[in-house]
Design a protein around this motif. Structure first.
Motif, mmCIF file in Angstrom:
data_model
loop_
_atom_site.group_PDB
_atom_site.id
_atom_site.type_symbol
_atom_site.label_atom_id
_atom_site.label_comp_id
_atom_site.label_asym_id
_atom_site.label_seq_id
_atom_site.Cartn_x
_atom_site.Cartn_y
_atom_site.Cartn_z
ATOM 1 N N THR A 183 -75.638 9.316 -65.166
ATOM 2 C CA THR A 183 -74.593 10.039 -64.486
ATOM 3 C C THR A 183 -74.199 11.415 -65.419
ATOM 4 N N ALA A 184 -75.478 11.932 -65.737
ATOM 5 C CA ALA A 184 -75.335 13.070 -66.568
ATOM 6 C C ALA A 184 -74.906 14.246 -65.924
ATOM 7 N N GLN A 185 -75.269 14.390 -64.510
ATOM 8 C CA GLN A 185 -74.848 15.593 -64.008
ATOM 9 C C GLN A 185 -73.636 15.455 -62.939
ATOM 10 N N ALA A 186 -72.766 14.071 -63.038
ATOM 11 C CA ALA A 186 -72.025 13.864 -62.068
ATOM 12 C C ALA A 186 -70.594 13.303 -62.937
ATOM 13 N N PRO A 187 -70.322 13.813 -64.357
ATOM 14 C CA PRO A 187 -69.002 13.407 -64.631
ATOM 15 C C PRO A 187 -67.980 13.938 -63.731
ATOM 16 N N GLY A 188 -66.930 12.910 -63.345
ATOM 17 C CA GLY A 188 -65.909 13.452 -62.553
ATOM 18 C C GLY A 188 -66.010 12.949 -61.175
ATOM 19 N N ALA A 189 -67.310 12.685 -60.630
ATOM 20 C CA ALA A 189 -67.327 12.272 -59.340
ATOM 21 C C ALA A 189 -66.754 10.813 -59.281
ATOM 22 N N ARG A 190 -66.572 10.265 -57.987
ATOM 23 C CA ARG A 190 -65.948 9.179 -57.640
ATOM 24 C C ARG A 190 -67.092 8.432 -56.726
ATOM 25 N N TYR A 191 -67.121 7.134 -56.838
ATOM 26 C CA TYR A 191 -67.881 6.213 -56.198
ATOM 27 C C TYR A 191 -66.643 5.367 -55.680
ATOM 28 N N LYS A 192 -66.158 5.438 -54.503
ATOM 29 C CA LYS A 192 -65.084 4.821 -53.747
ATOM 30 C C LYS A 192 -63.819 4.910 -54.742
ATOM 31 N N ASP A 193 -63.449 3.982 -55.310
ATOM 32 C CA ASP A 193 -62.024 3.948 -56.058
ATOM 33 C C ASP A 193 -62.397 4.084 -57.572
ATOM 34 N N ARG A 194 -63.769 4.265 -58.060
ATOM 35 C CA ARG A 194 -63.975 4.330 -59.307
ATOM 36 C C ARG A 194 -64.575 5.691 -59.858
ATOM 37 N N HIS A 195 -64.702 5.943 -60.995
ATOM 38 C CA HIS A 195 -65.580 6.822 -61.421
ATOM 39 C C HIS A 195 -67.144 6.713 -61.536
ATOM 40 N N ALA A 196 -67.775 7.376 -60.618
ATOM 41 C CA ALA A 196 -69.309 7.317 -60.827
ATOM 42 C C ALA A 196 -69.543 7.130 -62.405
ATOM 43 N N LEU A 273 -62.212 17.033 -71.958
ATOM 44 C CA LEU A 273 -61.952 16.442 -71.153
ATOM 45 C C LEU A 273 -60.673 16.379 -70.153
ATOM 46 N N ASP A 274 -59.665 17.282 -70.723
ATOM 47 C CA ASP A 274 -58.537 17.352 -69.990
ATOM 48 C C ASP A 274 -58.843 18.430 -68.968
ATOM 49 N N LYS A 275 -59.741 19.153 -69.114
ATOM 50 C CA LYS A 275 -60.281 20.239 -67.817
ATOM 51 C C LYS A 275 -61.203 19.466 -66.758
ATOM 52 N N LEU A 276 -61.707 18.349 -67.027
ATOM 53 C CA LEU A 276 -62.666 17.937 -66.136
ATOM 54 C C LEU A 276 -62.023 17.893 -64.617
ATOM 55 N N GLU A 277 -61.047 17.400 -64.520
ATOM 56 C CA GLU A 277 -60.769 17.315 -63.134
ATOM 57 C C GLU A 277 -60.413 18.573 -62.266
ATOM 58 N N ARG A 278 -59.822 19.494 -62.934
ATOM 59 C CA ARG A 278 -59.562 20.735 -62.677
ATOM 60 C C ARG A 278 -60.973 21.598 -62.340
ATOM 61 N N LEU A 279 -61.973 21.284 -63.166
ATOM 62 C CA LEU A 279 -63.213 22.224 -63.020
ATOM 63 C C LEU A 279 -64.145 21.361 -61.866
ATOM 64 N N ALA A 280 -63.863 20.084 -61.903
ATOM 65 C CA ALA A 280 -64.644 19.522 -60.667
ATOM 66 C C ALA A 280 -63.940 20.001 -59.413
ATOM 67 N N LEU A 281 -62.585 20.073 -59.314
ATOM 68 C CA LEU A 281 -62.200 20.167 -57.906
ATOM 69 C C LEU A 281 -62.434 21.711 -57.809
ATOM 70 N N GLY A 282 -62.522 22.796 -58.707
ATOM 71 C CA GLY A 282 -63.043 23.921 -58.519
ATOM 72 C C GLY A 282 -64.608 24.027 -57.933
ATOM 73 N N ARG A 283 -65.438 23.321 -58.573
ATOM 74 C CA ARG A 283 -66.661 23.301 -57.901
ATOM 75 C C ARG A 283 -66.884 22.876 -56.455
ATOM 76 N N GLN A 284 -65.982 21.828 -56.100
ATOM 77 C CA GLN A 284 -65.728 21.370 -54.610
ATOM 78 C C GLN A 284 -65.221 22.252 -53.681
ATOM 79 N N ARG A 285 -64.349 23.051 -54.069
ATOM 80 C CA ARG A 285 -63.734 24.089 -53.471
ATOM 81 C C ARG A 285 -64.616 25.075 -52.953
ATOM 82 N N ILE A 286 -65.597 25.442 -54.015
ATOM 83 C CA ILE A 286 -66.525 26.383 -53.839
ATOM 84 C C ILE A 286 -67.728 25.884 -52.956
ATOM 85 N N ALA A 287 -68.083 24.800 -52.980
ATOM 86 C CA ALA A 287 -68.912 24.104 -52.101
ATOM 87 C C ALA A 287 -68.668 24.139 -50.808
#
Length: 430
Positions: A183-196, A273-287
């Protein structure tokens, strides 16, 4: 930041560039990381590992703090830090009691280290094809490639979303196999109710400089299995010197390394690690903004996200229908790059077609391990064994490396404008 120009001629054909300044480079490191690293430097404890059976076998205070924080964040029993994700993959394969000649199924559409970690232990990579829309390992192709020598499956959560881990784990259960998720490229992604990365026997994440969060170099292994966790820690830190005092009797693959991540990197990782969720949400918004802007272009398929899962967009992956467009991918990429758009990838790696696999030469010059008695059959790496991955690489895949850029809304508008301009001028490109 650039502003769109009114010149409708393609820059490739003498017009004005749509994007006349480079986008800001992605950099999640801030004052918090500088302060965290400074405190470690001032403490004088840059590493506290001992390569022997000692309380410091497990590392210093920041290593332990970062690992406990990762366990809580990802919801796993064990997190083990390593000095690179390649090191993590090597440790993961070795921890599974893999024997020389055992086969591990892996996708070809990945960074080469996924398969090289298998070869490291003199096991044999077997390449299964990928899903045509998510680019992750296809469970049907996995099932078709299982032989009596198969011992494990390595799934790759490519570009930012998880492979179909439940389907792969069910295949593994039926065939008594183990599963590693890269999961090198997907930290913070979710697979259903769990972290990828957390549903398999061993998973993990990369912390190198262009990932969502980083410590320069580094990786995090995760598992809920106590015995596998012990073996991962042993391979990380000079296993052969430690198994005796620890009372370990399973000596298979207990060849240890210095795969240890230092105190400075772990101090940075704690803050990152404290920033991961915010950074992932930012990528999702841009996408999502890119999806809206590009969805009307003919012959262009925007990313598909698996149901009940999330995507964190290390790469923004697209597929071109070049028959519908009447223009080759190479020509379209040439036109987009002339408009000032950087970070495009025409195709991706097909690992099975690299010289090492085409010539079956790895250790020494005589074809080991394929030519040795440990390899029980002739393994096919010829072009054609993974037609989906091969067509994507050769003809239809187009990626935009979101990992390289810190994009604002106005930047996304420019990207969309560049695509619009090229698509308006498709006839001129023919």
């Amino acid at each position: 930041m650039s502003t769109p120009r009114n010149d409708n001629r393609l820059a490739l054909l003498g017009g004005t560039k749509t994007i006349d300044q480079p986008f800001k480079r992605y950099n999640p490191i801030g004052a918090e990381e500088v302060d965290a690293a400074k405190k470690v430097v001032e403490s004088g404890v840059l590493s506290q590992y001992i390569g022997g059976w000692d309380p410091d076998f497990y590392g210093g205070p920041k290593v332990k703090e970062f690992e406990r924080k990762c366990e809580t964040y990802f919801g796993v029993k064990h997190a083990i830090t390593v000095n690179s994700w390649t090191s993590g993959l090597i440790a993961a394969v070795g921890a599974l009691d893999i024997e020389p000649g055992d086969e591990i199924i892996v996708p070809p559409f990945t960074m080469c280290a996924s398969a090289t970690a298998i070869l490291h232990w003199n096991a044999i990579p077997v390449f299964a094809d990928i899903e045509p829309d998510t680019f992750c390992l296809d469970p049907h192709s996995v099932e078709a490639n299982i032989t009596p020598q198969t011992k494990a499956i390595m799934a790759v959560d490519i570009f930012g979303q998880s492979a179909d881990t439940e389907a792969l784990m069910e295949i593994a259960r039926r065939h008594n196999l183990k599963v590693i998720t890269d999961t090198a490229q997907a930290p913070g992604a979710r697979y259903k109710d769990r972290h990828a990365g957390t549903l398999s026997h061993i998973g993990g994440y990369s912390l190198n400089y262009h990932k969502h969060i980083h410590t320069g170099e580094g990786g995090i292994l995760v598992t809920d299995d106590d015995e596998l966790a012990d073996r991962l820690r042993l391979i990380r830190n000079h296993a052969e010197a430690v198994v005796g005092p620890m009372g370990k009797t399973n000596l298979a693959n207990m060849i240890g390394y210095n795969f240890r991540l230092g105190e400075i990197e772990c101090a940075i990782g704690i803050t990152q690690l404290d920033k991961l969720e915010r950074l992932a949400l930012g990528r999702q918004r841009i996408a999502e903004r890119l999806n809206r802007g590009l969805s009307g272009l003919k012959g262009l398929k925007t990313p598909v996200v698996r149901e009940d899962c999330t995507h964190v967009y290390y790469v923004y992956p697209m597929i071109l229908d070049t028959d519908d467009l009447g223009v080759s991918r190479a020509r379209i990429v040439e036109a987009l790059e002339a408009e000032g758009l950087t970070g495009l990838a025409a195709g991706y790696v097909n690992v099975h077609l690299l010289p090492m696999y085409q010539n079956k030469i790895a250790y020494g010059s005589r074809g080991f391990p394929w030519s040795s008695d440990v390899c029980k059959r002739e393994v096919d790496y010829s072009k054609g064994i993974c037609p989906v991955a091969e067509k994507l690489h050769d003809e239809t895949f187009l990626g935009f490396a979101m990992c390289l850029h810190d994009l604002e809304d106005a930047d996304v508008d420019l990207i969309v404008a560049a695509f619009d301009k090229v698509w308006r001028n498709l006839e001129a490109l023919k």
